[in-house]
Design an enzyme around this catalytic site. Structure first.
Site, short mmCIF file in Angstrom:
data_model
loop_
_atom_site.label_atom_id
_atom_site.label_comp_id
_atom_site.label_asym_id
_atom_site.label_seq_id
_atom_site.Cartn_x
_atom_site.Cartn_y
_atom_site.Cartn_z
CE1 TYR A 1 -14.32 15.37 47.10
CE2 TYR A 1 -15.41 14.28 48.94
CZ TYR A 1 -15.41 14.68 47.61
OH TYR A 1 -16.49 14.38 46.81
CG HIS A 20 -15.41 19.67 38.85
ND1 HIS A 20 -14.62 20.55 39.54
CD2 HIS A 20 -16.61 20.26 38.71
CE1 HIS A 20 -15.33 21.64 39.82
NE2 HIS A 20 -16.54 21.50 39.33
CE LYS A 71 -18.58 5.87 43.06
NZ LYS A 71 -18.33 7.00 42.17
N PRO A 112 -22.41 10.37 52.05
CG PRO A 112 -22.85 12.56 52.76
CD PRO A 112 -22.95 11.14 53.20
CE1 TYR A 125 -15.21 12.13 44.73
CE2 TYR A 125 -15.55 12.73 42.43
CZ TYR A 125 -15.69 13.01 43.78
OH TYR A 125 -16.30 14.18 44.18
C1 PHB Z 1 -22.12 18.36 46.76
O1 PHB Z 1 -21.70 19.23 45.99
O2 PHB Z 1 -23.22 18.47 47.33
C2 PHB Z 1 -21.27 17.18 47.05
C3 PHB Z 1 -20.12 16.96 46.31
C4 PHB Z 1 -19.33 15.87 46.58
C5 PHB Z 1 -19.67 14.99 47.59
C6 PHB Z 1 -20.83 15.18 48.33
C7 PHB Z 1 -21.63 16.28 48.07
O3 PHB Z 1 -18.85 13.94 47.87
#
Ligand code: PHB
Length: 398
Positions: A208, A79, A304, A300, A392
């Protein structure tokens, strides 16, 4: 009659056989450093426990460059950005263009499967279903731990160095005397409700979303399975949520004038994920070294957790390797300070992403507007975008 205890002797004893413990075991074995891994759960339980899925390029390289497996390159999805969504509008961040970096979406349980297979292939000594019952003599040159194996056998492992890779409820961490430790914790008044659903992707990139109804994250697992989360109360009961209710809650958090609509489908897994920021200092005591969640936990939002665990493992591996090849313990003594620098950067990033994107249940309206101002600042400037993109995708390994 008490079972007789068998004594095993090795160089590095590793408590915890999740991704961090297994990666360390793998790196040590490649350097010819004998080690034993003991893990309380069985391998099936770990390989079906769903966790986050974002790997920094450094974590991918650790898997591919050291001969674990190339599956991350074929099954993982590269990604080059994310979308930040607020006020009902999406703001794409292009990591490749901003900081010349990408991340790979590859579920953490797959990382575990690859590492467990690699240890088995290479004849590693990994004991699943084995409960550690005591940790002894940490301040001596021969630290020890005791465990009860899956078949009831009792063992005592004598080693030169002991590693606690036993996760957020670490047994090892608790064995450090109170006078020699300090814990730093932040609690959040929310958690994540996570689902896995059989559905096509709703968007090419992860979304997000900040919304007045709370945060939502649209992530993915494959062309046909999607992972989504929404902010909820920490005490939320997953059974109180029907599929319809979940989808309409998620949709309302991503609604906007662009008419963005989630692609829905049958939900086959629902869990509430607790939220916490935590750091233990120092990350070592005598000959015990903590790695990954045993030493620190991040919420989460910044994805990280596993990346930080692998970063610890990389630093600790180099220190152990140097200890055996030169007899010098300098890098081992510096392990905690070196690892903590990255830990605190990741703590800051995870806290920042969390507070910017979530809506605390009793927040002052001022704070909600402030967060929107922050999102506007970040997405509205190249510097702001680069700051987020660099954090990130992961800072360079020093
Ligand atoms: C996930 O795909 O489980 C996932 C992706 C990004 C995050 C947290 C969890 O920031």
């Amino acid at each position: 009659m008490a079972n007789e205890r068998t004594v095993l002797r090795t160089r590095v004893g590793i408590v915890g056989g999740g991704p961090a413990g297994l990666m360390l075991s793998h790196l040590l074995a490649r350097a010819g450093i004998e080690n034993i891994v003991v893990e309380s759960r069985d391998a099936d339980t770990i390989s079906t426990t769903h966790r986050a899925g974002i790997l920094e390029s450094g974590a991918v390289a650790l898997l591919t460059d050291t001969g674990v497996d190339g599956r991350v390159l074929t099954l993982g999805d590269e990604h080059a950005g994310i979308d930040l969504r607020f006020n009902g509008e999406s703001h794409p961040l292009d990591f490749r263009e901003l900081v010349d970096a990408t991340v790979t979406l590859y579920a953490q349980n797959e990382v575990f499967v690859d590492l467990a297979a690699a240890r088995e292939r290479d004849g590693g000594d990994v004991r699943f279903g084995s409960e550690v019952t005591a940790v002894l003599d940490l301040e001596t040159e021969t630290p020890k731990f005791r465990f009860t194996a899956a078949d009831g056998g009792e063992f005592e492992v004598h080693c030169d160095l002991l590693v606690g890779a036993d996760g957020s409820r670490s047994f090892c961490r608790r064995q450090i005397p109170e006078s020699n430790r300090r814990d730093f914790t932040v609690k959040y008044p929310f958690a994540w409700f996570g689902i896995l659903a059989e559905a096509p992707k709703s968007s090419p990139e992860l979304i997000y979303a900040n919304s007045p109804h709370g945060f939502a994250l649209v992530s993915q697992r494959s062309e046909t399975v999607q992972r989504l989360y929404f902010q909820c109360d920490p005490g939320e009961d997953v059974d109180a949520w029907s599929e319809d209710r979940i989808w309409s809650e998620l949709q309302r958090r991503v609604d906007g004038p662009d008419g963005f609509t989630l692609k829905t489908g049958p939900i086959f897994e629902k869990t509430v994920l607790p939220f916490r920021s935590f750091v233990r200092e120092p990350l070592s005591h005598g000959r015990l070294f903590l790695v990954g969640d045993a030493g620190h936990t991040v919420p989460p939002t910044g994805a990280k957790g596993l990346n930080l665990a692998f970063a610890d493992v990389r630093v600790l591996f180099e220190a152990i390797d140097s200890f055996y090849s030169t007899g010098n313990a300098g890098l081992l003594e510096g392990y905690s300070d070196t690892a903590l620098r990255r830990v605190w950067k990741a703590q800051n990033f995870s806290y920042w992403m969390t507070t910017m994107l979530h809506t605390p249940p009793d927040a002052e309206p001022f704070m909600l507007k402030r967060a929107l101002g922050e999102l506007d600042t970040v997405t509205g400037s190249r510097y702001g975008q680069q700051y987020l993109a660099e954090s990130y995708t992961g800072w360079p390994h020093g």
